[in-house]
Every structure is written in structure tokens, then in C-alpha cells.
Design a protein around this motif. Sequence first.
Motif, PDB file in Angstrom:
ATOM      1  N   PHE A  92     -45.043 -55.067   3.699  1.00 20.80           N
ATOM      2  CA  PHE A  92     -44.174 -53.978   3.256  1.00 20.80           C
ATOM      3  C   PHE A  92     -42.724 -54.436   3.310  1.00 20.80           C
ATOM      4  N   ASP A  93     -41.821 -53.558   2.907  1.00 21.08           N
ATOM      5  CA  ASP A  93     -40.401 -53.904   2.812  1.00 21.08           C
ATOM      6  C   ASP A  93     -39.761 -54.338   4.124  1.00 21.08           C
ATOM      7  N   SER A  94     -40.312 -53.885   5.267  1.00 19.39           N
ATOM      8  CA  SER A  94     -39.727 -54.255   6.560  1.00 19.39           C
ATOM      9  C   SER A  94     -39.815 -55.758   6.821  1.00 19.39           C
ATOM     10  N   HIS A  95     -40.579 -56.469   6.025  1.00 17.96           N
ATOM     11  CA  HIS A  95     -40.642 -57.930   6.130  1.00 17.96           C
ATOM     12  C   HIS A  95     -39.239 -58.532   6.014  1.00 17.96           C
ATOM     13  N   ALA A  96     -38.384 -57.874   5.233  1.00 15.01           N
ATOM     14  CA  ALA A  96     -37.044 -58.402   5.003  1.00 15.01           C
ATOM     15  C   ALA A  96     -36.151 -58.324   6.236  1.00 15.01           C
ATOM     16  N   THR A  97     -36.529 -57.528   7.233  1.00 14.64           N
ATOM     17  CA  THR A  97     -35.673 -57.359   8.416  1.00 14.64           C
ATOM     18  C   THR A  97     -36.175 -58.117   9.639  1.00 14.64           C
ATOM     19  N   LEU A  98     -37.338 -58.769   9.542  1.00 16.07           N
ATOM     20  CA  LEU A  98     -37.959 -59.358  10.731  1.00 16.07           C
ATOM     21  C   LEU A  98     -37.048 -60.350  11.445  1.00 16.07           C
ATOM     22  N   ALA A  99     -36.448 -61.270  10.713  1.00 18.77           N
ATOM     23  CA  ALA A  99     -35.636 -62.307  11.345  1.00 18.77           C
ATOM     24  C   ALA A  99     -34.439 -61.719  12.082  1.00 18.77           C
ATOM     25  N   ALA A 100     -33.821 -60.676  11.516  1.00 17.82           N
ATOM     26  CA  ALA A 100     -32.678 -60.043  12.172  1.00 17.82           C
ATOM     27  C   ALA A 100     -33.119 -59.142  13.315  1.00 17.82           C
ATOM     28  N   LEU A 101     -34.291 -58.550  13.181  1.00 17.52           N
ATOM     29  CA  LEU A 101     -34.764 -57.542  14.130  1.00 17.52           C
ATOM     30  C   LEU A 101     -35.323 -58.155  15.413  1.00 17.52           C
ATOM     31  N   ILE A 102     -35.965 -59.308  15.289  1.00 18.40           N
ATOM     32  CA  ILE A 102     -36.634 -59.941  16.434  1.00 18.40           C
ATOM     33  C   ILE A 102     -36.058 -61.339  16.609  1.00 18.40           C
ATOM     34  N   PRO A 103     -35.078 -61.495  17.500  1.00 21.39           N
ATOM     35  CA  PRO A 103     -34.393 -62.791  17.652  1.00 21.39           C
ATOM     36  C   PRO A 103     -35.343 -63.933  17.999  1.00 21.39           C
ATOM     37  N   GLN A 104     -36.362 -63.674  18.816  1.00 18.34           N
ATOM     38  CA  GLN A 104     -37.285 -64.725  19.235  1.00 18.34           C
ATOM     39  C   GLN A 104     -38.561 -64.711  18.408  1.00 18.34           C
ATOM     40  N   LEU A 105     -38.447 -64.451  17.144  1.00 24.00           N
ATOM     41  CA  LEU A 105     -39.597 -64.421  16.255  1.00 24.00           C
ATOM     42  C   LEU A 105     -40.332 -65.768  16.331  1.00 24.00           C
ATOM     43  N   VAL A 307     -33.134 -59.377   2.323  1.00 19.22           N
ATOM     44  CA  VAL A 307     -32.811 -59.927   3.648  1.00 19.22           C
ATOM     45  C   VAL A 307     -31.310 -59.805   3.912  1.00 19.22           C
ATOM     46  N   ALA A 308     -30.507 -60.152   2.912  1.00 22.38           N
ATOM     47  CA  ALA A 308     -29.050 -60.075   3.085  1.00 22.38           C
ATOM     48  C   ALA A 308     -28.592 -58.633   3.283  1.00 22.38           C
ATOM     49  N   LYS A 309     -29.132 -57.712   2.500  1.00 21.19           N
ATOM     50  CA  LYS A 309     -28.698 -56.316   2.555  1.00 21.19           C
ATOM     51  C   LYS A 309     -29.083 -55.647   3.875  1.00 21.19           C
ATOM     52  N   TRP A 310     -30.363 -55.698   4.230  1.00 15.80           N
ATOM     53  CA  TRP A 310     -30.846 -54.946   5.381  1.00 15.80           C
ATOM     54  C   TRP A 310     -30.652 -55.692   6.694  1.00 15.80           C
ATOM     55  N   GLY A 311     -30.629 -57.008   6.640  1.00 15.31           N
ATOM     56  CA  GLY A 311     -30.343 -57.768   7.860  1.00 15.31           C
ATOM     57  C   GLY A 311     -28.965 -57.443   8.401  1.00 15.31           C
ATOM     58  N   ALA A 312     -28.013 -57.224   7.502  1.00 15.95           N
ATOM     59  CA  ALA A 312     -26.656 -56.866   7.925  1.00 15.95           C
ATOM     60  C   ALA A 312     -26.647 -55.529   8.657  1.00 15.95           C
ATOM     61  N   VAL A 313     -27.439 -54.566   8.188  1.00 16.27           N
ATOM     62  CA  VAL A 313     -27.492 -53.254   8.844  1.00 16.27           C
ATOM     63  C   VAL A 313     -28.073 -53.391  10.252  1.00 16.27           C
ATOM     64  N   VAL A 314     -29.116 -54.203  10.397  1.00 16.75           N
ATOM     65  CA  VAL A 314     -29.722 -54.428  11.712  1.00 16.75           C
ATOM     66  C   VAL A 314     -28.702 -55.018  12.674  1.00 16.75           C
ATOM     67  N   ARG A 315     -28.020 -56.062  12.247  1.00 14.63           N
ATOM     68  CA  ARG A 315     -27.071 -56.746  13.141  1.00 14.63           C
ATOM     69  C   ARG A 315     -25.869 -55.869  13.470  1.00 14.63           C
ATOM     70  N   GLU A 316     -25.335 -55.161  12.472  1.00 12.12           N
ATOM     71  CA  GLU A 316     -24.147 -54.349  12.694  1.00 12.12           C
ATOM     72  C   GLU A 316     -24.403 -53.175  13.638  1.00 12.12           C
ATOM     73  N   ASN A 317     -25.658 -52.742  13.725  1.00 18.96           N
ATOM     74  CA  ASN A 317     -26.005 -51.595  14.579  1.00 18.96           C
ATOM     75  C   ASN A 317     -26.817 -51.993  15.798  1.00 18.96           C
ATOM     76  N   SER A 318     -26.942 -53.311  16.026  1.00 16.10           N
ATOM     77  CA  SER A 318     -27.642 -53.841  17.217  1.00 16.10           C
ATOM     78  C   SER A 318     -29.037 -53.228  17.381  1.00 16.10           C
ATOM     79  N   ILE A 319     -29.778 -53.168  16.296  1.00 19.41           N
ATOM     80  CA  ILE A 319     -31.117 -52.563  16.318  1.00 19.41           C
ATOM     81  C   ILE A 319     -32.148 -53.624  16.695  1.00 19.41           C
ATOM     82  N   ARG A 320     -33.114 -53.227  17.501  1.00 19.78           N
ATOM     83  CA  ARG A 320     -34.205 -54.105  17.905  1.00 19.78           C
ATOM     84  C   ARG A 320     -35.533 -53.436  17.613  1.00 19.78           C
ATOM     85  N   ALA A 321     -36.585 -54.228  17.558  1.00 23.02           N
ATOM     86  CA  ALA A 321     -37.924 -53.684  17.310  1.00 23.02           C
ATOM     87  C   ALA A 321     -38.363 -52.815  18.486  1.00 23.02           C
ATOM     88  N   ASP A 322     -39.405 -51.991  18.242  1.00 20.43           N
ATOM     89  CA  ASP A 322     -39.925 -51.108  19.271  1.00 20.43           C
ATOM     90  C   ASP A 322     -40.350 -51.916  20.504  1.00 20.43           C
TER      91      ASP A 322
END
Length: 322
Positions: A92-105, A307-322
Motif C-alpha cells: 500500500f501507499d505507506s511503503h513510501a514512508t517506511l525509510a523515514a518512519l523506521i530509522p533501523q529498518l 518518498v520525497a513528499k511524505w518522508g518530509a512530513v514524517v521527519r518534520e513532525n518526528s513521527i514514528r511507527a506504532d
Amino acid sequence: MPFVTRRAVLGAAAATTLAAPAVRAQGAAIRIVVPFAPGGSTDAVARLVAPGLTQRLGAPVVVDNRAGAAGSIGTDAVAKARPDGQTWLLTFDSHATLAALIPQLPFNPDRDLDPVMLIGGAPYVLACKPDKPFRSITDVVNAAKARPDTVSFGSTGNGTIGHLTMVLLQGRTQTRMTHLPYRSGGLAVNDTVAGHVDMMIGSAAVVHPHVRGGTLRTFAQFGPQRLPALADLPTVAEAGIQGLEAEAWWGVFAPHGTPEPAVARMNAALKEALSDPQVRRTMEETQQARLIMSDPAGLGTFLQREVAKWGAVVRENSIRAD
């Protein structure tokens, strides 16, 4: 066309498998890993195309749900699988945020997976139980301003595109809402229908059956223009919130190094399966999808933008996976 339920899709898949013992003899089972729990749109899409793939690839196709960690557990299994054309990822689309969302992927999405096809997309929508007071995005914004942190919304998890869209919405409107992350679209729908959460953001695909059944009501869509099947549903831009667009999408990937002929064969089989008139109608009417059916390069280019669009949102808001 009669409404096609997930039960019908599952039944068709089972019937295809049971009716094709000769296919089993021709080759080992092909595994499509869905990195989310059953009940969401990704699972439904995988099970919808599985019978057609079984017919065209000459081997039984098995859908393997491996949920957890924002989709990274199932994706990791594919990234580490042998690149022999027997294992594929439908995600699904959340694939684009994995690298930004989980630092130790434990894998590199760009390096360890090869693109196969961008199947298509559907706009994100906001939906609520019919007895809730929200009739527009303006109603939500006004309620959130009047009672900060009391308006709740469900999504399919921290860092998913739905969640990130609501993060952007709160930033643009200077509001605060309470986020309830779920492990799948099906679980988010269940709690929204039950009234345990004020509203949910999800793809039109996962919400549509419940809107059609009268248990949910949509009141805003985040696509660039109104979806033809939701012609009466205003876009967020029409409500005066510009530049806030979000569409769900489904893509297929292979372990890096999968031979190009195998990738081309899967791409062609997917196109044929999705072009079947009944499957296409189900995707467009039940899943509310805009079919794209790209080549591998098309998915690669599209993913870079996401990846560029949504990764920026993750990093700017310090969001992490559940």
C-alpha cells in the motif's frame, strides 16, 4: 453489477485453487505477501487478482498476510526472499514512508526491492457514522477549534498516508485532534461504524462498501478532483484548503535481483488479470480505484516522488511507527 463482497473474492480464489490440480503440478506455489492484516483494501486487491494470476502463471497463487510494524515485517520477508520469481510483495501507499518512519529498518526499500507495477490509486476520504454531526471538512475544523484534542480520527497506523494527511490538515487549520491508529483499514472501519471513534480517514476503496451499506457516511475527499463514483462528494480544495491532496495506491514489488523476464511476466499477468471485465469493474466500482497498470519504471518514478513528499512530513513532525 451486483455488489462483490470480500467473501465472494475469497470464494473465487478458493474455487480457482480447488479446480486446478493440474496447475499445481506445473510449478511451485507463487506467494504474494500482503504486509497488512486481512480486511483492508490491499488484502482485497491481492485476493481479487490471485485467481487470474493462477491461470496465467501456471502455478497456484497464495496470498500471505504478514502484518506489523507499519508493513515493514511483511516487506522485510520479501526483501530477504530468494529472487526466483516465487515471492512478490503487494503493498500500500505507506511503503513510501517506511525509510523515514523506521530509522533501523532491517532492509533498504530502494536497494532491496525491484518495482513491478503501480496497479492504481483511490482518493483518501473522511467518513463517519451517519449519526455523527460532520457534514463537511469545515464542520470538523470548527469542532476541533472549539474543543481541541476531543475530536478523534482513526487511521491504519502511525505514519500511514492517512495519518500524515491529517497531520498536515491540523497544521494548515491550526487545530488539534486525537489520533487512534489501527492495524488495518478493516479494524478502523469497525470502530468507526461502532461509534468508538468520531471519524476515520481511509481510501475510498476500504470505505465504499460501508457507505453503500449505509453504515458510514463520507463527507470529504482528498483527491485532486472529484472521483466520478463520488461525484457528490466535495474535495478538500473545494472547501478552501488548497494543496492538500492524498491518494491511496497499490504497488507490486519483487526481491532485488529477480530476473527481468520473471518481472515482465508478472507485470503482463497482472495487466491481463486486472483487464478482465469483472475484475476491472470490481476495482473501479467496489474498490473505487483509478487503474494505472504501469510498467516497472513507472512505479519506480512514482515511488521516488511519494518518498520525497511524505518522508518530509514524517521527519518534520518526528513521527514514528506504532
